[in-house]
Write an enzyme that holds these catalytic residues in place. Sequence first.
Site, PDB file in Angstrom:
ATOM      1  N   SER A   1      -3.038   9.783 -13.792  1.00 54.53           N
ATOM      2  CA  SER A   1      -3.692  10.502 -12.695  1.00 54.53           C
ATOM      3  C   SER A   1      -4.576   9.536 -11.931  1.00 54.53           C
ATOM      4  CB  SER A   1      -4.526  11.663 -13.244  1.00 54.53           C
ATOM      5  OG  SER A   1      -5.639  11.164 -13.973  1.00 54.53           O
TER       6      SER A   1
ATOM      7  N   LYS B   1       0.809  -1.219   0.000  1.00 57.52           N
ATOM      8  CA  LYS B   1       0.000   0.000   0.000  1.00 57.52           C
ATOM      9  C   LYS B   1       0.841   1.268   0.000  1.00 57.52           C
ATOM     10  CE  LYS B   1      -3.407  -0.539  -0.616  1.00 57.52           C
ATOM     11  NZ  LYS B   1      -3.918  -0.909  -1.987  1.00 57.52           N
TER      12      LYS B   1
ATOM     13  N   GLY C   1       1.879   2.605  -3.097  1.00 53.68           N
ATOM     14  CA  GLY C   1       1.832   3.155  -4.441  1.00 53.68           C
ATOM     15  C   GLY C   1       2.233   2.179  -5.521  1.00 53.68           C
ATOM     16  N   THR C   2       2.108   0.894  -5.258  1.00 57.60           N
ATOM     17  CA  THR C   2       2.530  -0.127  -6.216  1.00 57.60           C
ATOM     18  C   THR C   2       1.823   0.011  -7.562  1.00 57.60           C
ATOM     19  OG1 THR C   2       2.613  -1.592  -4.279  1.00 57.60           O
ATOM     20  CG2 THR C   2       2.995  -2.597  -6.436  1.00 57.60           C
TER      21      THR C   2
ATOM     22  N   GLY D   1      -5.729   8.086  -2.617  1.00 59.45           N
ATOM     23  CA  GLY D   1      -4.348   8.417  -2.951  1.00 59.45           C
ATOM     24  C   GLY D   1      -3.863   9.720  -2.366  1.00 59.45           C
TER      25      GLY D   1
ATOM     26  N   TRP E   1       0.131   2.464  -8.752  1.00 62.44           N
ATOM     27  CA  TRP E   1       0.359   3.768  -9.380  1.00 62.44           C
ATOM     28  C   TRP E   1       1.651   3.738 -10.192  1.00 62.44           C
ATOM     29  CZ3 TRP E   1       1.299   9.036  -6.483  1.00 62.44           C
ATOM     30  CH2 TRP E   1       1.086  10.103  -7.393  1.00 62.44           C
TER      31      TRP E   1
ATOM     32  N   MET F   1      -6.910   6.486 -13.284  1.00 59.56           N
ATOM     33  CA  MET F   1      -6.609   5.138 -12.840  1.00 59.56           C
ATOM     34  C   MET F   1      -7.824   4.476 -12.200  1.00 59.56           C
ATOM     35  SD  MET F   1      -2.763   4.897 -11.346  1.00 59.56           S
ATOM     36  CE  MET F   1      -3.137   3.210 -10.831  1.00 59.56           C
TER      37      MET F   1
ATOM     38  N   HIS G   1       6.502  -7.131  -3.014  1.00 63.09           N
ATOM     39  CA  HIS G   1       6.588  -6.486  -1.696  1.00 63.09           C
ATOM     40  C   HIS G   1       7.689  -7.120  -0.851  1.00 63.09           C
ATOM     41  CE1 HIS G   1       3.003  -4.330  -2.607  1.00 63.09           C
ATOM     42  NE2 HIS G   1       2.126  -5.267  -2.283  1.00 63.09           N
TER      43      HIS G   1
END
Length: 328
Positions: A262, A71, A73-74, A293, A76, A266, A144
């Site tokens: 953006s 969590k 920003g993966t 986000g 993104w 997304m 991760h």
Amino acid sequence: MCAHVSVHGNRNLIGNFTVFMMAEGPHLADIRGFHDYDGIYYSNLVLDSSVEALRTFEVRHDDVWIVTYPKAGTHWMLEIVGLILSDGYPEKIDRSSSSTLIEMIDLDQKLPDTKDEEEQNPPDMTPFMEKIKKAPSPRVIQTHLRLKYMPQDLLTKAKMIYIARNPKDTAVSFFNFTKDYPAEIPLTWNRLFEHFISSNPQYGKWSSHVKEFLEIRQEDNLLFVFYEDILQDPVKHIKMVAAHIGRTLSDEVLQRVLENSSLSKMKKNYEGKATEQTEKQNESVRLQFVFKGQKGRWKDYFTVAQNEIFDEWYRKEMEGVDIDVSFE
């Protein structure tokens, strides 16, 4: 196009989370449970065999590895990289192998929601790693896992991008992602908070994860970025990512990447993915990959007492570490 790439066990309560200690076998004791591997707790979706095999995984010179604590920003960054490699066109991104992390089972299936379902229709334990091995280049691989589990030649061959996000917002995002999952003990914010700052949360401690990659941030093939900095200046960081993976962007392509990566765009792009994954994996819970986000959402969740406890935890964990994390 770019390629994104039932056993029986003893159940214990660890930090208010149900943990299944897995035995050897072809299926999971509880697909929604957790297990210990090498002193760290993981979801039962994570295959110990894949974590072990990763050390000798064959890295390609044009691989792009996106590494994050959960969590942070993966998805993104996955979208930004995919758009850079596809000239800014989201429809040109091959998402057939982007359903999960390299250390997990292939999630392109309907997962059992109950123990009875699992016994009637055992999940296919094919490692997602097998799909990634066959994916065309350039592969965009997400994980991760800690640095110690990475392929030994990763930093000499491929490009790695590490994203760090302030741990308060990370905890809140993790809570929102997992709060509706079926569980014997409902997940509350207070339980998630206690788990996050415990000695061994899922995927290990945030501080341990970040510090490992901070120590190697000067490596040429590693780009270390902060989630909050991308929010503040996305154009600058899109250019940084493109340069890091050896791509030059025209002004026209840069604008498309900026627009289509953006968070509002997304959300639309991932609506279909969320629906598809929900239908395949869990009919009662709708997966959501992209939330608001925003920076500073922790203020809506943390009590004054929790914030004081967290600040003291952070001070002890990061004492002497050269890092400038933005919480405001």
